[in-house]
Design an enzyme around this catalytic site. Structure first.
Site, PDB file in Angstrom:
ATOM      1  N   HIS A  11       0.813  -1.216   0.000  1.00 22.65           N
ATOM      2  CA  HIS A  11       0.000   0.000   0.000  1.00 22.65           C
ATOM      3  C   HIS A  11       0.847   1.267   0.000  1.00 22.65           C
ATOM      4  O   HIS A  11       0.632   2.177   0.817  1.00 22.65           O
ATOM      5  CB  HIS A  11      -0.997  -0.018   1.166  1.00 22.65           C
ATOM      6  CG  HIS A  11      -2.279   0.669   0.834  1.00 22.65           C
ATOM      7  ND1 HIS A  11      -2.596   1.928   1.296  1.00 22.65           N
ATOM      8  CD2 HIS A  11      -3.307   0.301   0.037  1.00 22.65           C
ATOM      9  CE1 HIS A  11      -3.772   2.285   0.809  1.00 22.65           C
ATOM     10  NE2 HIS A  11      -4.232   1.314   0.043  1.00 22.65           N
TER      11      HIS A  11
ATOM     12  N   HIS B 117      -1.956   1.143  13.055  1.00 21.59           N
ATOM     13  CA  HIS B 117      -1.539   0.630  11.728  1.00 21.59           C
ATOM     14  C   HIS B 117      -2.018  -0.825  11.642  1.00 21.59           C
ATOM     15  O   HIS B 117      -3.191  -1.099  11.788  1.00 21.59           O
ATOM     16  CB  HIS B 117      -0.017   0.808  11.608  1.00 21.59           C
ATOM     17  CG  HIS B 117       0.584   0.551  10.260  1.00 21.59           C
ATOM     18  ND1 HIS B 117      -0.153   0.384   9.114  1.00 21.59           N
ATOM     19  CD2 HIS B 117       1.893   0.438   9.865  1.00 21.59           C
ATOM     20  CE1 HIS B 117       0.652   0.178   8.077  1.00 21.59           C
ATOM     21  NE2 HIS B 117       1.906   0.195   8.505  1.00 21.59           N
TER      22      HIS B 117
ATOM     23  N   LYS C 263     -11.168   6.411  19.588  1.00 20.00           N
ATOM     24  CA  LYS C 263     -11.119   6.120  18.151  1.00 20.00           C
ATOM     25  C   LYS C 263     -11.751   4.754  17.924  1.00 20.00           C
ATOM     26  O   LYS C 263     -11.519   3.825  18.699  1.00 20.00           O
ATOM     27  CB  LYS C 263      -9.675   6.109  17.666  1.00 20.00           C
ATOM     28  CG  LYS C 263      -9.148   7.507  17.480  1.00 20.00           C
ATOM     29  CD  LYS C 263      -8.191   7.578  16.309  1.00 20.00           C
ATOM     30  CE  LYS C 263      -7.983   9.028  15.926  1.00 20.00           C
ATOM     31  NZ  LYS C 263      -6.847   9.198  15.037  1.00 20.00           N
ATOM     32  N   ILE C 264     -12.526   4.623  16.887  1.00 17.37           N
ATOM     33  CA  ILE C 264     -13.150   3.329  16.587  1.00 17.37           C
ATOM     34  C   ILE C 264     -12.226   2.614  15.602  1.00 17.37           C
ATOM     35  O   ILE C 264     -12.039   3.068  14.464  1.00 17.37           O
ATOM     36  CB  ILE C 264     -14.572   3.504  15.992  1.00 17.37           C
ATOM     37  CG1 ILE C 264     -15.384   4.522  16.812  1.00 17.37           C
ATOM     38  CG2 ILE C 264     -15.281   2.158  15.887  1.00 17.37           C
ATOM     39  CD1 ILE C 264     -15.587   4.176  18.275  1.00 17.37           C
ATOM     40  N   MET C 265     -11.697   1.510  16.063  1.00 16.99           N
ATOM     41  CA  MET C 265     -10.684   0.803  15.273  1.00 16.99           C
ATOM     42  C   MET C 265     -11.303   0.201  14.004  1.00 16.99           C
ATOM     43  O   MET C 265     -12.430  -0.299  14.029  1.00 16.99           O
ATOM     44  CB  MET C 265     -10.048  -0.308  16.114  1.00 16.99           C
ATOM     45  CG  MET C 265      -9.235   0.246  17.236  1.00 16.99           C
ATOM     46  SD  MET C 265      -7.845   1.172  16.587  1.00 16.99           S
ATOM     47  CE  MET C 265      -7.601   2.358  17.864  1.00 16.99           C
ATOM     48  N   GLY C 266     -10.543   0.283  12.910  1.00 20.03           N
ATOM     49  CA  GLY C 266     -11.049  -0.234  11.639  1.00 20.03           C
ATOM     50  C   GLY C 266     -11.765   0.823  10.821  1.00 20.03           C
ATOM     51  O   GLY C 266     -12.310   0.519   9.758  1.00 20.03           O
ATOM     52  N   PHE C 267     -11.739   2.082  11.322  1.00 20.97           N
ATOM     53  CA  PHE C 267     -12.348   3.180  10.560  1.00 20.97           C
ATOM     54  C   PHE C 267     -11.318   4.266  10.314  1.00 20.97           C
ATOM     55  O   PHE C 267     -10.467   4.521  11.157  1.00 20.97           O
ATOM     56  CB  PHE C 267     -13.542   3.782  11.331  1.00 20.97           C
ATOM     57  CG  PHE C 267     -14.734   2.889  11.329  1.00 20.97           C
ATOM     58  CD1 PHE C 267     -15.691   2.997  10.316  1.00 20.97           C
ATOM     59  CD2 PHE C 267     -14.898   1.925  12.325  1.00 20.97           C
ATOM     60  CE1 PHE C 267     -16.784   2.144  10.297  1.00 20.97           C
ATOM     61  CE2 PHE C 267     -15.992   1.080  12.305  1.00 20.97           C
ATOM     62  CZ  PHE C 267     -16.941   1.184  11.295  1.00 20.97           C
TER      63      PHE C 267
ATOM     64  N   HIS D  31      -8.770   6.459   7.347  1.00 17.86           N
ATOM     65  CA  HIS D  31      -7.561   6.133   6.597  1.00 17.86           C
ATOM     66  C   HIS D  31      -6.838   7.416   6.264  1.00 17.86           C
ATOM     67  O   HIS D  31      -7.472   8.430   5.960  1.00 17.86           O
ATOM     68  CB  HIS D  31      -7.905   5.365   5.313  1.00 17.86           C
ATOM     69  CG  HIS D  31      -6.749   4.627   4.751  1.00 17.86           C
ATOM     70  ND1 HIS D  31      -5.818   5.225   3.940  1.00 17.86           N
ATOM     71  CD2 HIS D  31      -6.346   3.343   4.927  1.00 17.86           C
ATOM     72  CE1 HIS D  31      -4.901   4.336   3.618  1.00 17.86           C
ATOM     73  NE2 HIS D  31      -5.191   3.185   4.214  1.00 17.86           N
TER      74      HIS D  31
ATOM     75  N   ARG E 226     -10.130  -1.550  -0.882  1.00 17.26           N
ATOM     76  CA  ARG E 226     -10.022  -2.985  -0.629  1.00 17.26           C
ATOM     77  C   ARG E 226     -11.205  -3.552   0.153  1.00 17.26           C
ATOM     78  O   ARG E 226     -11.397  -4.763   0.222  1.00 17.26           O
ATOM     79  CB  ARG E 226      -8.718  -3.264   0.138  1.00 17.26           C
ATOM     80  CG  ARG E 226      -7.486  -2.740  -0.594  1.00 17.26           C
ATOM     81  CD  ARG E 226      -6.300  -2.581   0.318  1.00 17.26           C
ATOM     82  NE  ARG E 226      -6.521  -1.563   1.351  1.00 17.26           N
ATOM     83  CZ  ARG E 226      -5.656  -1.253   2.312  1.00 17.26           C
ATOM     84  NH1 ARG E 226      -4.502  -1.874   2.367  1.00 17.26           N
ATOM     85  NH2 ARG E 226      -5.947  -0.323   3.210  1.00 17.26           N
TER      86      ARG E 226
ATOM     87  N   ASP F 253      -8.989  -3.372   7.626  1.00 17.13           N
ATOM     88  CA  ASP F 253      -8.954  -4.147   8.873  1.00 17.13           C
ATOM     89  C   ASP F 253     -10.356  -4.474   9.393  1.00 17.13           C
ATOM     90  O   ASP F 253     -10.523  -5.441  10.131  1.00 17.13           O
ATOM     91  CB  ASP F 253      -8.176  -3.374   9.947  1.00 17.13           C
ATOM     92  CG  ASP F 253      -6.750  -3.133   9.516  1.00 17.13           C
ATOM     93  OD1 ASP F 253      -6.113  -4.089   9.043  1.00 17.13           O
ATOM     94  OD2 ASP F 253      -6.277  -1.989   9.610  1.00 17.13           O
TER      95      ASP F 253
ATOM     96  N   ARG G 144       2.468  -8.646   3.945  1.00 14.62           N
ATOM     97  CA  ARG G 144       3.145  -7.362   3.680  1.00 14.62           C
ATOM     98  C   ARG G 144       4.656  -7.498   3.494  1.00 14.62           C
ATOM     99  O   ARG G 144       5.296  -6.591   2.941  1.00 14.62           O
ATOM    100  CB  ARG G 144       2.788  -6.355   4.779  1.00 14.62           C
ATOM    101  CG  ARG G 144       3.249  -4.921   4.551  1.00 14.62           C
ATOM    102  CD  ARG G 144       2.790  -4.304   3.237  1.00 14.62           C
ATOM    103  NE  ARG G 144       1.360  -4.090   3.104  1.00 14.62           N
ATOM    104  CZ  ARG G 144       0.702  -2.999   3.531  1.00 14.62           C
ATOM    105  NH1 ARG G 144       1.365  -2.032   4.130  1.00 14.62           N
ATOM    106  NH2 ARG G 144      -0.615  -2.892   3.339  1.00 14.62           N
TER     107      ARG G 144
END
Ligand code: COA
Length: 356
Positions: free
Chosen positions: A188, A223, A256-260, A262, A271, A313, A338
């Site tokens: 990425h 990350h 923070k809401i994880m997975g949101f 970028h 993706r 994620d 990765r």
């Protein structure tokens, strides 16, 4: 007089270099590896083919792929000293054990440690590409007090990984979802861990040093570690009756809401639709149906309330859960993929370094 240039937070908008490895088109929400659209690659190619494309700069011809796979199979087993080290680290988080193991493997090649020739780097890469899954699976089994399962040459890289972890090969749907996740996670551009690998490479340091540093950067919850955090979020959400209330409470607490969100994509992560489709195909039990329902509700509420969209994620975390992996294995699985993108960047950068 010294001119002071103030860098924006997180180097946002700062172009540090160009790359031909991949291209993120944030406006169109599309991602390309070496000019090939990733959504198409994920439908039509195996992860081995995509790995070859990224590291060797072209899709493999049949005999090149056969040779690449044969080498990957040959290099899978670990020597006794590293097996012992992994077992000694069985209490550690698997990302810490993996980072240490990669560094250890680099130190085992002392005479080649300073060699940054492209062919040497590609050779070092195939070793890591083959051995990282074995390291993760050994640690997985050791941490649970289970007997180690050795790699089997007759299995593909993905089949073998499942077999080394669980002693079985899963269904075609699970294998396809896993391969797709590998393809989507492979590369990425200038994200934090790749940038770390490039910084290390810029000193003409070696591949193992760059990958060790990159694993350290990927581990962080903002990350790669986010795929693990997503699962903790969903487990907590399932305990609540109302998704909207749960989200409001989290946002009121400034969490923070994880997975949101970028750094690059503001109109949606290119993706996500592919991975979300495979997550839905994996869903069968009542527990999985509830998990998927809550996951979709959260995406809707977050989009409505904050206008922030899910990143890869968000579907990848629950997909790995449905495949049977425990949460601490999610980010190491990201490394299995990765390693390809990091290596492609290390090689590109090394080839552009002018040695004195
Ligand atoms: N949950 C809640 N709020 C979020 C958020 C999230 N996941 N992501 C961003 N925001 C908010 C920020 O708090 C900020 O609000 P403010 O303007 O009131 O301060 C606003 O959205 C802009 O965010 P910003 O920090 O500029 O975004 P960024 O581009 O710097 O950060 C991430 C990008 C990925 C670091 C961030 O979205 C995040 O931490 N996400 C959660 C972790 C994650 O999923 N990481 C994987 C990334 S692929």
């Amino acid at each position: 007089m010294t001119k002071i240039i103030k860098a924006p937070k997180g180097l946002e908008g700062v172009v540090v270099d160009t790359t031909s490895v991949s291209n993120v088109n944030a406006e169109l929400s599309k991602l390309f590896y070496r000019g090939y659209e990733v959504a198409k690659l994920s439908r039509e190619k195996s992860f081995d083919e995509v790995a070859y494309l990224l590291v060797y700069d072209s899709l493999p011809k049949n005999e090149e792929l056969v040779d690449f796979i044969a080498k990957e199979k040959k290099y899978r087993p670990l020597q006794e000293d590293i097996q012992k080290m992994i077992i000694d680290l069985k209490e550690a988080h698997p990302m810490d054990a993996l980072r240490t193991a990669v560094s250890f493997l680099g130190a085992k090649k002392p005479n080649r440690s300073f060699d940054i020739d492209t062919k040497v780097n590609q050779d070092k890469f195939i070793n890591l590409y083959a051995q990282i899954p074995t390291i993760i699976a050994y640690h997985y089994r050791a941490s649970k007090g289970l007997e180690i399962i050795e790699p089997l040459e007759r299995l593909t890289r993905s089949e073998n990984f499942f077999n080394m972890c669980f002693g079985t090969i899963p269904s075609k749907e699970i294998l396809k979802a896993f391969e797709v996740s590998m393809i989507l996670y492979a590369e990425h551009s200038f994200n934090a861990s790749t940038f770390s690998a490039r910084v290390i490479t810029s000193t003409t340091s070696d591949l193992h040093s760059a990958i060790t540093g990159a694993i350290g950067a990927l581990k962080g919850p903002l990350h790669g570690g986010a795929n693990e955090q997503v699962m903790y979020v969903l487990k907590d959400l399932i305990k609540s009756n109302n998704t909207e209330d749960w989200l409001k409470e989290q946002l009121d607490k400034k969490r923070k809401i994880m997975g949101f969100g970028h750094r690059v994509y503001k109109n949606g992560d290119s993706r996500v639709p592919t991975m979300q489709k495979h997550l839905e195909l994996l869903t069968s039990t009542e527990e999985e149906k509830l998990l998927l329902k809550k996951q979709k509700e959260l995406a809707e509420c977050m989009t409505k309330t904050k206008g922030i969209l899910p990143n890869l994620d968000f579907p990848a975390g629950p997909a790995y859960h449905m495949m049977g992996f425990d949460i601490p294995t999610f980010t190491p699985i990201f490394v299995m993929s990765r390693i390809v993108g990091w290596t492609a960047h290390v090689i590109e950068q090394t080839e552009n370094i002018e040695l004195l």
